[in-house]
Design a protein around this motif. Structure first.
Motif, PDB file in Angstrom:
ATOM      1  N   ALA A  42       0.832  -1.198   0.000  1.00 33.82           N
ATOM      2  CA  ALA A  42       0.000   0.000   0.000  1.00 33.82           C
ATOM      3  C   ALA A  42       0.865   1.245   0.000  1.00 33.82           C
ATOM      4  CB  ALA A  42      -0.906   0.020   1.228  1.00 33.82           C
ATOM      5  N   ALA A  43       0.345   2.280  -0.627  1.00 30.36           N
ATOM      6  CA  ALA A  43       0.826   3.659  -0.508  1.00 30.36           C
ATOM      7  C   ALA A  43       2.269   3.881  -0.957  1.00 30.36           C
ATOM      8  CB  ALA A  43       0.640   4.168   0.921  1.00 30.36           C
ATOM      9  N   ARG A  44       3.227   3.378  -0.185  1.00 28.44           N
ATOM     10  CA  ARG A  44       4.625   3.695  -0.449  1.00 28.44           C
ATOM     11  C   ARG A  44       5.299   2.607  -1.280  1.00 28.44           C
ATOM     12  NH1 ARG A  44       4.450   4.255   5.312  1.00 28.44           N
ATOM     13  NH2 ARG A  44       4.162   6.436   5.938  1.00 28.44           N
ATOM     14  N   PHE A  45       6.040   3.052  -2.291  1.00 24.90           N
ATOM     15  CA  PHE A  45       6.927   2.166  -3.042  1.00 24.90           C
ATOM     16  C   PHE A  45       8.353   2.608  -2.759  1.00 24.90           C
ATOM     17  CE2 PHE A  45       4.364   0.377  -6.839  1.00 24.90           C
ATOM     18  CZ  PHE A  45       3.268   0.149  -6.039  1.00 24.90           C
ATOM     19  N   SER A  46       9.292   1.771  -3.145  1.00 22.68           N
ATOM     20  CA  SER A  46      10.702   2.132  -3.079  1.00 22.68           C
ATOM     21  C   SER A  46      11.384   1.589  -4.319  1.00 22.68           C
ATOM     22  CB  SER A  46      11.355   1.551  -1.821  1.00 22.68           C
ATOM     23  OG  SER A  46      12.725   1.914  -1.757  1.00 22.68           O
TER      24      SER A  46
END
Length: 400
Positions: A227-231
């Motif tokens: 969810a929400a954050r990728f890297s």
């Protein structure tokens, strides 16, 4: 949108969404009607130290001319340098910012739907490859236009419709907060926690029930929910979707059975509107697809390759987000998919697993098309490997 708000919009896109790093090349995608937004984002990117802003422009009127007049055997042609451009930005570890939202809704409605379905531009297959390898930090956010506003608010005068749409988009982007970044971080923390819990449960399948929907989706055990954050592979965090309210994973593409009904219209990337979509799955594949508009276009799209008729994503959305509460159909997948749970035909997300064998079982396709199935009376139940049934999402509220 006044100059101060426009500057905050560009700052959210560049600094937080894409999290642009000094020295990066930026791929910036725009379309007619979004010029002012594009220029503000480009300016902010250079302020933040961009090496170069590479503008990709899509004009749907030119696509219309192609579908109407081009030779039939050229409709699916994509110049190889389009893909080379995306791959090069990936090799350079660049950033990407895209503005969503229709600029000419319904423009293709009177054209041959089969030819329309065969031309997938501006979607480029290589984009999925670069994203899957986590080579770029990227974000997509809505860019309001007058034509989009009239589609969403047809009962208002044009100026009032645009003002209303801008007000709503600023709200869902949390730009009406004094500190939108802090507000987004708090919401992201909540979504990431739900994703962690879903991953820990290791459900074997999900069962969806609601009006016009009764279907089961098998899950892959070694695949995470996210969810929400990728890297990126280089460790650069970013927010791919602004706004984002979803928790998602890639399912087992061979274990999908039942009927699912769309709860909102689907707007394809070229502005074509698909209404009243109903899809029946058997043993993982689409066995029947019906809709009241653009039916043949959709039927053509799902024959594009073997994976186009299978699922690559399932996403759950609760009622705590800001979009659903507005009770508005935005005719833009970025917004509407974050108002309601959804599924996607086509490409899966191999970065959701570290297991190569599992990654090889995930769906592959040139397409990735989300459509919304969530509604207040949709119930999602987790099925364990022992066959136990566990409530997951009921009346828009998490049960785990």
């Amino acid at each position: 949108m006044d100059d101060v708000t426009l500057a905050r919009f560009a700052e959210l896109a560049v600094d937080f969404g894409a999290n642009l790093q000094p020295g990066q090349i930026v791929s910036l995608s725009g379309a007619p009607g979004k010029e002012r937004l594009v220029r503000a984002i480009a300016e902010r990117a250079y302020v933040k130290g961009a090496k170069f802003v590479d503008l990709a422009w899509f004009d749907p009127w030119i696509k219309r001319a192609r579908i109407e007049y081009a030779a039939d055997d050229t409709i699916e042609y994509v110049p190889p340098w389009y893909g080379d451009r995306i791959l090069a930005i990936g090799r350079e570890r660049g950033a990407a910012i895209t503005l969503s939202g229709p600029v000419a809704p319904g423009l293709m409605d009177d054209l041959d739907p089969v030819r329309s379905g065969r031309d997938r531009l501006p979607a480029i297959r290589e984009t999925g490859e670069v994203v899957g390898r986590r080579q770029i930090n990227w974000t997509i956010l809505p860019g309001p236009t007058a034509a989009w506003a009239e589609l969403v608010h047809p009962d208002l005068e044009p100026d009032a419709a645009l003002a209303k749409l801008e007000e709503q988009l600023l709200h869902v982007l949390r730009l009406d907060e004094e500190d939108p970044v802090s507000a987004w971080k708090a919401r992201a923390d909540r979504l990431v926690e739900v994703a962690r819990k879903l991953t820990e449960r290791r459900f074997d399948a999900l069962h969806y029930t609601g009006p016009g929907t009764d279907f089961t989706v098998g899950l892959l055990q070694a695949v995470q929910w996210q969810a929400a954050r990728f890297s990126t592979a280089d460790g650069i965090p970013h927010m791919p979707n602004l706004p984002t309210e979803e928790v998602f994973t890639s399912p087992d593409p061979t274990r999908v059975d039942g009927v699912v009904s769309a709860s909102k219209p689907l707007v394809l990337i070229d502005g074509t509107v698909v209404r009243d979509l109903v899809v029946k799955f058997e043993k993982g594949r689409v066995a029947r697809l019906d809709s009241s508009t653009a039916q043949e276009t959709m039927r053509t799209i799902i024959t594009r390759d073997d994976g186009a008729a299978r699922l690559g994503e399932v996403a759950l959305v609760d009622r705590e987000g800001r979009i659903g509460a507005l009770d508005t159909v935005f005719y833009d997948t970025l917004i509407d998919e974050n108002a309601a749970s959804h599924i996607a035909l086509g490409r899966a997300f191999p970065f959701l697993t570290d297991d190569e064998e599992t990654a090889s079982r995930m769906n592959e396709s040139d397409i990735h098309i989300d459509f919304m199935i969530g509604r207040p009376d949709l119930t999602v139940t987790g099925i364990t490997t022992d066959g136990d049934r566990v409530p997951v999402l009921v009346d828009g509220t998490w049960q785990i």
